[in-house]
Design a protein around this motif. Structure first.
Motif, PDB file in Angstrom:
ATOM      1  N   GLY A   1      81.659  10.943  40.956  1.00 21.57           N
ATOM      2  CA  GLY A   1      81.555  11.621  42.246  1.00 21.57           C
ATOM      3  C   GLY A   1      80.478  11.018  43.124  1.00 21.57           C
ATOM      4  N   PHE A   2      80.232  11.690  44.226  1.00 23.58           N
ATOM      5  CA  PHE A   2      79.300  11.270  45.273  1.00 23.58           C
ATOM      6  C   PHE A   2      77.972  11.982  45.090  1.00 23.58           C
ATOM      7  CE2 PHE A   2      77.367  12.750  49.217  1.00 23.58           C
ATOM      8  CZ  PHE A   2      77.105  11.583  49.885  1.00 23.58           C
ATOM      9  N   PRO A   3      76.856  11.354  45.244  1.00 24.84           N
ATOM     10  CA  PRO A   3      76.581   9.922  45.319  1.00 24.84           C
ATOM     11  C   PRO A   3      75.989   9.492  43.982  1.00 24.84           C
ATOM     12  CG  PRO A   3      74.794  11.158  46.391  1.00 24.84           C
ATOM     13  CD  PRO A   3      75.621  12.129  45.584  1.00 24.84           C
TER      14      PRO A   3
ATOM     15  N   PHE B   1      86.329  12.982  39.145  1.00 27.39           N
ATOM     16  CA  PHE B   1      85.392  14.076  39.399  1.00 27.39           C
ATOM     17  C   PHE B   1      85.083  14.118  40.899  1.00 27.39           C
ATOM     18  CE2 PHE B   1      80.897  15.157  40.172  1.00 27.39           C
ATOM     19  CZ  PHE B   1      80.957  16.505  39.864  1.00 27.39           C
ATOM     20  N   SER B   2      85.367  15.222  41.530  1.00 28.50           N
ATOM     21  CA  SER B   2      85.008  15.475  42.928  1.00 28.50           C
ATOM     22  C   SER B   2      85.466  14.345  43.853  1.00 28.50           C
ATOM     23  CB  SER B   2      83.514  15.773  43.034  1.00 28.50           C
ATOM     24  OG  SER B   2      83.271  16.460  44.233  1.00 28.50           O
ATOM     25  N   MET B   3      84.578  13.501  44.371  1.00 27.07           N
ATOM     26  CA  MET B   3      85.061  12.396  45.217  1.00 27.07           C
ATOM     27  C   MET B   3      86.013  11.500  44.413  1.00 27.07           C
ATOM     28  SD  MET B   3      83.046   9.605  47.581  1.00 27.07           S
ATOM     29  CE  MET B   3      82.640   8.303  46.427  1.00 27.07           C
ATOM     30  N   GLY B   4      85.780  11.389  43.121  1.00 26.33           N
ATOM     31  CA  GLY B   4      86.693  10.620  42.263  1.00 26.33           C
ATOM     32  C   GLY B   4      88.097  11.218  42.280  1.00 26.33           C
ATOM     33  N   GLY B   5      88.172  12.551  42.473  1.00 29.04           N
ATOM     34  CA  GLY B   5      89.473  13.220  42.614  1.00 29.04           C
ATOM     35  C   GLY B   5      90.109  12.895  43.960  1.00 29.04           C
ATOM     36  N   TYR B   6      89.282  12.884  45.030  1.00 25.24           N
ATOM     37  CA  TYR B   6      89.835  12.535  46.360  1.00 25.24           C
ATOM     38  C   TYR B   6      90.455  11.132  46.300  1.00 25.24           C
ATOM     39  CZ  TYR B   6      86.186  15.936  47.916  1.00 25.24           C
ATOM     40  OH  TYR B   6      85.347  17.008  48.067  1.00 25.24           O
ATOM     41  N   ILE B   7      89.764  10.250  45.606  1.00 23.24           N
ATOM     42  CA  ILE B   7      90.268   8.871  45.478  1.00 23.24           C
ATOM     43  C   ILE B   7      91.554   8.876  44.640  1.00 23.24           C
ATOM     44  CG2 ILE B   7      89.730   6.554  44.604  1.00 23.24           C
ATOM     45  CD1 ILE B   7      86.700   7.325  45.044  1.00 23.24           C
TER      46      ILE B   7
ATOM     47  N   MET C   1      79.014  18.101  59.039  1.00 16.66           N
ATOM     48  CA  MET C   1      77.847  17.963  58.138  1.00 16.66           C
ATOM     49  C   MET C   1      77.805  16.559  57.522  1.00 16.66           C
ATOM     50  SD  MET C   1      76.183  20.959  57.591  1.00 16.66           S
ATOM     51  CE  MET C   1      75.736  21.168  55.878  1.00 16.66           C
ATOM     52  N   ARG C   2      78.968  16.077  57.144  1.00 14.12           N
ATOM     53  CA  ARG C   2      79.007  14.727  56.545  1.00 14.12           C
ATOM     54  C   ARG C   2      78.564  13.674  57.556  1.00 14.12           C
ATOM     55  NH1 ARG C   2      81.590  14.991  51.730  1.00 14.12           N
ATOM     56  NH2 ARG C   2      83.404  16.327  51.517  1.00 14.12           N
ATOM     57  N   LEU C   3      79.085  13.802  58.784  1.00 15.76           N
ATOM     58  CA  LEU C   3      78.762  12.791  59.785  1.00 15.76           C
ATOM     59  C   LEU C   3      77.287  12.861  60.161  1.00 15.76           C
ATOM     60  CD1 LEU C   3      82.042  12.939  61.922  1.00 15.76           C
ATOM     61  CD2 LEU C   3      81.436  11.339  60.094  1.00 15.76           C
TER      62      LEU C   3
ATOM     63  N   GLY D   1      78.304  24.647  36.910  1.00 15.10           N
ATOM     64  CA  GLY D   1      78.529  24.659  38.344  1.00 15.10           C
ATOM     65  C   GLY D   1      79.478  23.518  38.688  1.00 15.10           C
ATOM     66  N   HIS D   2      79.120  22.778  39.761  1.00 10.83           N
ATOM     67  CA  HIS D   2      79.978  21.654  40.175  1.00 10.83           C
ATOM     68  C   HIS D   2      79.925  20.507  39.168  1.00 10.83           C
ATOM     69  CE1 HIS D   2      82.156  19.320  43.181  1.00 10.83           C
ATOM     70  NE2 HIS D   2      81.245  18.370  43.169  1.00 10.83           N
ATOM     71  N   MET D   3      78.757  20.326  38.540  1.00  8.16           N
ATOM     72  CA  MET D   3      78.546  19.156  37.677  1.00  8.16           C
ATOM     73  C   MET D   3      79.028  19.413  36.244  1.00  8.16           C
ATOM     74  SD  MET D   3      77.209  16.728  39.567  1.00  8.16           S
ATOM     75  CE  MET D   3      76.665  15.624  38.290  1.00  8.16           C
TER      76      MET D   3
HETATM   77  C1  MLT Z   1      81.054  15.001  44.848  1.00  4.10           C
HETATM   78  O1  MLT Z   1      80.562  15.608  43.895  1.00  4.10           O
HETATM   79  O2  MLT Z   1      81.675  13.932  44.721  1.00  4.10           O
HETATM   80  C2  MLT Z   1      80.862  15.584  46.218  1.00  4.10           C
HETATM   81  O3  MLT Z   1      80.418  16.903  46.141  1.00  4.10           O
HETATM   82  C3  MLT Z   1      82.129  15.486  46.988  1.00  4.10           C
HETATM   83  C4  MLT Z   1      82.002  16.022  48.376  1.00  4.10           C
HETATM   84  O4  MLT Z   1      80.956  15.817  49.025  1.00  4.10           O
HETATM   85  O5  MLT Z   1      82.966  16.627  48.857  1.00  4.10           O
END
Ligand code: MLT
Length: 272
Positions: A27-29, A101-107, A139-141, A249-251
């Motif tokens: 995931g990020f970053p 995982f997270s961004m890895g899922g978006y990819i 927020m990202r930008l 949690g997220h991690m």
């Molecule tokens: C991640 O864990 O990769 C990030 O939380 C992804 C995100 O910023 O949406």
């Protein structure tokens, strides 16, 4: 560690074990080291390929390289093509279990679109198929614009309370300090490039009903970023099993690696 070269950009990956190829995308970053607690519990159960995404860990960002630019960032398609190049470099021609995982899922959605024949299964951990809300995109930008002046340590401090379950933070899990130093050490240009790329990613919800391979879903029971409700909706749209990871949690992969390894181990067995 091995490396693939894409348009003169060096992409580093760890490759260990034998059997069904399992591609683990961080995931990020972060970088590939987030997977080590899970993979050590799966020793002997598959071949584990763990790349550092473009700009993270020991992989180069490749400023000016084809497929991305500073204004729109690194699109999820660029990372997906990098992953295919890593598999080519590792001489993995058969289909893989993709673990994102997270961004890895978006990819992963873009990997599935572009390389459906390279997919044997998909494990989606603490991620989502939808695009950002306008607020999340803003927020990202904002982070992309300011991360150079803020520094990555500031990003770590801002992100940690959202990444971990309150219990993990209170218990002072070693994974919390490790994640802090991983984020604090990240390249700010890579942070900006990924944030811009994620802000521009498409909504892939419609794809869930037609995934090219079987999928499982895992999410931390206390995840505030990609919540259990979102994970449940995604699993149900895809017809895949959902596991809520206790205490995480997220991690989830670093907060409860044993639970994550157990689900992945079963899925590997089913697919192999
Ligand atoms: C991640 O864990 O990769 C990030 O939380 C992804 C995100 O910023 O949406």
């Amino acid at each position: 560690m091995k490396h693939a070269t894409v348009d003169a950009v060096r992409l580093v990956y760890r490759d260990q074990g034998d059997g069904l190829p399992v591609l683990l995308v961080h995931g990020f970053p972060l970088d590939h080291t987030m997977w080590l607690p899970v993979v050590e519990r799966l020793a002997g159960r598959g071949r584990f390929l763990m790349p550092d995404l473009r700009g993270y860990g020991a992989s180069e960002l490749g400023d000016g390289a084809p497929g991305w630019d500073a204004e729109s960032g690194v699109p999820m398609t660029r990372y997906a093509d990098d992953l295919a190049a890593v598999l080519d470099d590792a001489a993995v021609s058969g289909p893989v279990l993709y673990v994102g995982f997270s961004m890895g899922g978006y990819i992963g959605w873009q990997f599935a679109r572009r390389y459906p024949d390279r997919l044997r299964g998909l494990a989606v951990i603490d991620s989502r198929a939808g695009a950002d809300t306008p607020e999340a995109r803003e927020m990202r930008l904002k982070m992309a614009r300011h991360v150079d002046e803020w520094g990555a340590a500031h990003v770590a401090t801002a992100m940690l309370p959202k990444l971990f379950a309150p219990e993990s933070l209170a218990a002072g899990l070693p994974a919390v300090a490790q994640t802090r130093s991983l984020i604090a050490g990240a390249d700010t240009a890579a942070i900006a490039a990924a944030q811009r790329g994620m802000a521009g990613r498409p909504d892939e919800t419609a794809m869930l009903a037609n995934l090219p391979a079987p999928a499982v879903f895992l999410g931390g029971e206390h995840d505030q970023l990609t919540t259990p409700e979102e994970m449940r909706a995604m699993a149900s749209a895809a017809g895949g099993e959902l596991t809520l990871v206790p205490g995480a949690g997220h991690m989830a992969p670093v907060e409860n690696p044993a639970a994550v390894a157990e689900v992945l181990g079963r899925f590997i067995h089913q697919l192999a």
